[in-house]
Motif scaffolding. Structure first.
Motif, mmCIF file in Angstrom:
data_model
loop_
_atom_site.group_PDB
_atom_site.id
_atom_site.type_symbol
_atom_site.label_atom_id
_atom_site.label_comp_id
_atom_site.label_asym_id
_atom_site.label_seq_id
_atom_site.Cartn_x
_atom_site.Cartn_y
_atom_site.Cartn_z
ATOM 1 N N MET A 25 -49.356 48.261 43.594
ATOM 2 C CA MET A 25 -50.653 48.322 44.279
ATOM 3 C C MET A 25 -50.516 49.145 45.572
ATOM 4 S SD MET A 25 -52.969 45.079 45.306
ATOM 5 C CE MET A 25 -51.849 44.526 46.548
ATOM 6 N N LYS A 26 -51.447 50.065 45.771
ATOM 7 C CA LYS A 26 -51.403 50.914 46.970
ATOM 8 C C LYS A 26 -52.561 50.578 47.912
ATOM 9 C CE LYS A 26 -48.870 54.685 45.096
ATOM 10 N NZ LYS A 26 -48.895 55.912 44.383
ATOM 11 N N ARG A 27 -52.414 51.089 49.145
ATOM 12 C CA ARG A 27 -53.458 50.813 50.140
ATOM 13 C C ARG A 27 -54.826 51.295 49.670
ATOM 14 N NH1 ARG A 27 -50.856 50.144 55.556
ATOM 15 N NH2 ARG A 27 -52.685 50.979 56.590
ATOM 16 N N GLU A 28 -54.844 52.424 48.963
ATOM 17 C CA GLU A 28 -56.136 52.959 48.509
ATOM 18 C C GLU A 28 -56.829 51.983 47.539
ATOM 19 O OE1 GLU A 28 -55.900 56.015 45.175
ATOM 20 O OE2 GLU A 28 -53.957 56.277 46.133
ATOM 21 N N HIS A 29 -56.023 51.211 46.777
ATOM 22 C CA HIS A 29 -56.618 50.247 45.836
ATOM 23 C C HIS A 29 -57.258 49.075 46.594
ATOM 24 C CE1 HIS A 29 -53.360 52.020 43.128
ATOM 25 N NE2 HIS A 29 -54.519 52.602 42.853
ATOM 26 N N VAL A 30 -56.607 48.689 47.698
ATOM 27 C CA VAL A 30 -57.197 47.626 48.522
ATOM 28 C C VAL A 30 -58.490 48.160 49.162
ATOM 29 C CG1 VAL A 30 -56.824 46.162 50.551
ATOM 30 C CG2 VAL A 30 -54.947 46.551 48.948
ATOM 31 N N LEU A 31 -58.421 49.399 49.628
ATOM 32 C CA LEU A 31 -59.595 49.974 50.311
ATOM 33 C C LEU A 31 -60.798 50.124 49.372
ATOM 34 C CD1 LEU A 31 -57.741 52.537 52.613
ATOM 35 C CD2 LEU A 31 -58.970 50.471 53.331
ATOM 36 N N SER A 32 -60.545 50.375 48.088
ATOM 37 C CA SER A 32 -61.675 50.479 47.138
ATOM 38 C C SER A 32 -62.419 49.152 47.012
ATOM 39 C CB SER A 32 -61.195 50.830 45.731
ATOM 40 O OG SER A 32 -60.374 51.924 45.733
ATOM 41 N N CYS A 33 -61.712 48.041 47.308
ATOM 42 C CA CYS A 33 -62.340 46.710 47.161
ATOM 43 C C CYS A 33 -62.953 46.216 48.462
ATOM 44 C CB CYS A 33 -61.317 45.693 46.656
ATOM 45 S SG CYS A 33 -60.644 46.130 45.060
ATOM 46 N N ASN A 34 -62.927 47.040 49.501
ATOM 47 C CA ASN A 34 -63.599 46.731 50.756
ATOM 48 C C ASN A 34 -65.109 46.622 50.451
ATOM 49 O OD1 ASN A 34 -64.600 46.678 53.329
ATOM 50 N ND2 ASN A 34 -63.560 48.555 54.017
ATOM 51 N N PHE A 35 -65.724 45.524 50.843
ATOM 52 C CA PHE A 35 -67.106 45.265 50.423
ATOM 53 C C PHE A 35 -68.045 46.445 50.668
ATOM 54 C CE2 PHE A 35 -71.422 43.819 50.787
ATOM 55 C CZ PHE A 35 -71.554 42.988 49.688
ATOM 56 N N SER A 36 -67.993 47.007 51.900
ATOM 57 C CA SER A 36 -68.981 48.049 52.219
ATOM 58 C C SER A 36 -68.684 49.361 51.492
ATOM 59 C CB SER A 36 -69.064 48.282 53.729
ATOM 60 O OG SER A 36 -67.819 48.710 54.205
ATOM 61 N N VAL A 37 -67.498 49.470 50.872
ATOM 62 C CA VAL A 37 -67.180 50.659 50.072
ATOM 63 C C VAL A 37 -67.823 50.541 48.685
ATOM 64 C CG1 VAL A 37 -65.283 51.930 48.976
ATOM 65 C CG2 VAL A 37 -65.058 51.175 51.355
ATOM 66 N N TRP A 38 -67.731 49.358 48.063
ATOM 67 C CA TRP A 38 -68.262 49.257 46.693
ATOM 68 C C TRP A 38 -69.746 48.860 46.642
ATOM 69 C CZ3 TRP A 38 -70.240 44.608 45.074
ATOM 70 C CH2 TRP A 38 -69.703 43.421 45.577
ATOM 71 N N TYR A 39 -70.217 48.163 47.680
ATOM 72 C CA TYR A 39 -71.574 47.594 47.598
ATOM 73 C C TYR A 39 -72.682 48.629 47.330
ATOM 74 C CZ TYR A 39 -75.752 44.944 48.899
ATOM 75 O OH TYR A 39 -76.986 44.360 48.908
ATOM 76 N N PRO A 40 -72.701 49.790 48.050
ATOM 77 C CA PRO A 40 -73.816 50.721 47.820
ATOM 78 C C PRO A 40 -73.945 51.152 46.363
ATOM 79 C CG PRO A 40 -72.531 51.373 49.750
ATOM 80 C CD PRO A 40 -71.772 50.268 49.083
ATOM 81 N N LYS A 41 -72.800 51.298 45.687
ATOM 82 C CA LYS A 41 -72.815 51.765 44.296
ATOM 83 C C LYS A 41 -73.257 50.680 43.309
ATOM 84 C CE LYS A 41 -69.692 55.169 42.500
ATOM 85 N NZ LYS A 41 -68.291 55.505 42.346
ATOM 86 N N PHE A 42 -73.042 49.416 43.673
ATOM 87 C CA PHE A 42 -73.277 48.329 42.708
ATOM 88 C C PHE A 42 -74.356 47.357 43.173
ATOM 89 C CE2 PHE A 42 -68.980 49.868 41.967
ATOM 90 C CZ PHE A 42 -68.951 50.002 40.590
ATOM 91 N N LYS A 43 -75.155 47.761 44.181
ATOM 92 C CA LYS A 43 -76.058 46.756 44.775
ATOM 93 C C LYS A 43 -77.132 46.249 43.827
ATOM 94 C CE LYS A 43 -78.921 49.751 47.628
ATOM 95 N NZ LYS A 43 -79.027 50.147 49.030
ATOM 96 N N ASN A 44 -77.433 47.012 42.771
ATOM 97 C CA ASN A 44 -78.457 46.535 41.829
ATOM 98 C C ASN A 44 -77.971 45.418 40.917
ATOM 99 O OD1 ASN A 44 -80.210 48.344 42.833
ATOM 100 N ND2 ASN A 44 -79.682 49.950 41.337
ATOM 101 N N ILE A 45 -76.652 45.234 40.860
ATOM 102 C CA ILE A 45 -76.138 44.209 39.931
ATOM 103 C C ILE A 45 -75.381 43.107 40.662
ATOM 104 C CG2 ILE A 45 -76.022 45.654 37.858
ATOM 105 C CD1 ILE A 45 -72.998 46.034 38.529
ATOM 106 N N THR A 46 -75.545 43.043 41.988
ATOM 107 C CA THR A 46 -74.852 41.980 42.728
ATOM 108 C C THR A 46 -75.816 41.289 43.685
ATOM 109 O OG1 THR A 46 -72.833 41.473 43.976
ATOM 110 C CG2 THR A 46 -74.002 43.486 44.610
#
Ligand SMILES: Nc1ncnc2c1ncn2[C@@H]1O[C@H](COP(=O)(O)OP(=O)(O)OP(=O)(O)O)[C@@H](O)[C@H]1O
Ligand SMILES: [Mg+2]
Length: 338
Positions: A1-22
């Motif tokens: 696991m790399k730092r970039e993988h942790v950063l992808s799971c940062n809420f404000s990173v993923w939320y805009p892309k998935f806000k219609n289903i969460t």
């Protein structure tokens, strides 16, 4: 696991892309002062006095002068700063989210501290509810100090960019939550999220649960999330509607629940490319057994103390008072002996 993988799971990173289903949420950036307040080793609400003690230079405190004042010269009372801007942002967000919210930081929630709230949940109605939970939680402490603990390209903590996430409160039936494991863009495994209970309906509707989650993955998640391997949590509600709850990295930082990371990482754990149906492994508690201890209960207070504090068990209170009487009496007797 790399730092970039942790950063992808940062809420404000993923939320805009998935806000219609969460679940509808608001993100509040945190100032350095507020993060320092969260990191400080005490549980004090903003604006409250806190007593600190000098540790290196002890002033003799049993001198007559200090005894007369009934004060300890090593102690000082300071007042923790107030955070008016964050306070107002929280109040505004709570109104926008219909009055009650679930709080978390970029990656984790103070689930381990839920015992400290009035109703034993993370349901918050005002800033102080949120501060108390954040300050009492080891999960939050780990996020603040060990953000990248398990990363092969550098451990340590995030330096800037901590955020408070407020999510609209939703009454969730824990039996309807599942953690899903994706390896090389394929859904290889699903685990019941609450490993400490048996929900009979899971066994009865196993096929439907798997196909609903597999369809949800195929249509809404696969190739939209930036990494090829990750985990996502879902809530499958009574209407069979699937809702995204959270993303976590594929690796030691994430609880693999009924699996182990060795098992999930093993090349034998894979599914072929053109599977429409879910062909991975689904693990859950069957009526025959398999209940596991709930790790979050380990951080709770001893039940005897909870019972005493809440008056849940009057017999325990009576035992305690009797014990105190006994100790008092034997103390008196030994005084007399001398
Ligand atoms: N908006 C909400 N309202 C009520 N309960 C919630 C809400 N969001 C999450 N929960 C509950 O809290 C649990 C933990 O949520 P979440 O996954 O966001 O926290 P976490 O700290 O990231 O957990 P983990 O470390 O296991 O990923 C969920 O499984 C769900 O039961
Ligand atoms: Mg999470």
């Amino acid at each position: 696991m790399k730092r970039e993988h942790v950063l992808s799971c940062n809420f404000s990173v993923w939320y805009p892309k998935f806000k219609n289903i969460t679940i509808r949420s608001r993100v509040i950036p945190l100032s350095k002062e507020f993060v320092d307040y969260l990191k400080a080793d005490n549980v004090v609400l903003p604006g409250q006095p806190v007593v600190t003690r000098d540790s290196d230079e002890e002033i003799e405190s049993d001198s007559e002068e200090w005894q007369a004042l009934d004060e300890d010269p090593n102690e000082h009372t300071i007042t923790t700063p107030e955070f008016n801007e964050i306070d107002s942002a929280i109040k505004e967000a709570i109104i926008e989210l219909d009055g009650t919210v679930f709080p978390k930081l970029n990656w984790s929630s103070p689930l381990d501290a839920s015992w400290i709230s009035c109703d034993g949940t993370l349901k918050c109605k005002c800033p102080n509810d949120i501060y108390l939970l954040l300050k009492s939680s080891d999960n939050i402490c780990r996020t603040l100090f060990e953000t990248f603990k398990h990363c092969e390209d550098g451990e340590g903590a995030l330096e800037n960019g901590f955020e408070l996430v407020l999510r609209k409160w939703k009454d969730i039936n824990p039996g309807m939550e599942f953690r899903c494991f994706v390896k090389d863009h394929k859904l290889i495994a699903i685990s019941q999220r609450d490993i400490a209970s048996c929900y009979e309906f899971i066994e009865q509707t196993e096929q439907d649960i798997c196909s609903d989650i597999a369809n949800f993955f195929k249509g809404k998640i696969a190739y939209k999330f930036p990494d090829s391997s990750y985990t996502f949590d879902v809530y499958r509600s009574a209407g069979q509607k699937v809702l995204l709850i959270d993303f976590n990295p594929f690796g030691a930082q994430t609880d693999p629940l009924f699996f182990t990371w060795d098992e999930l990482s093993d090349p034998s754990m894979s599914v072929s490319d053109n599977d429409d149906e879910f062909k991975g492994v689904f693990k859950y508690v069957t009526s025959a057994g398999g209940v596991q201890p709930n790790a979050s209960h380990l951080s709770r207070m001893p039940t005897d103390i909870v019972d005493l504090a809440c008056g849940n068990d009057i017999n325990k209170l009576v035992d305690l008072l009797n014990l105190r009487n006994l100790i008092g009496r034997s103390g008196d007797e030994s005084d007399e002996d001398q």
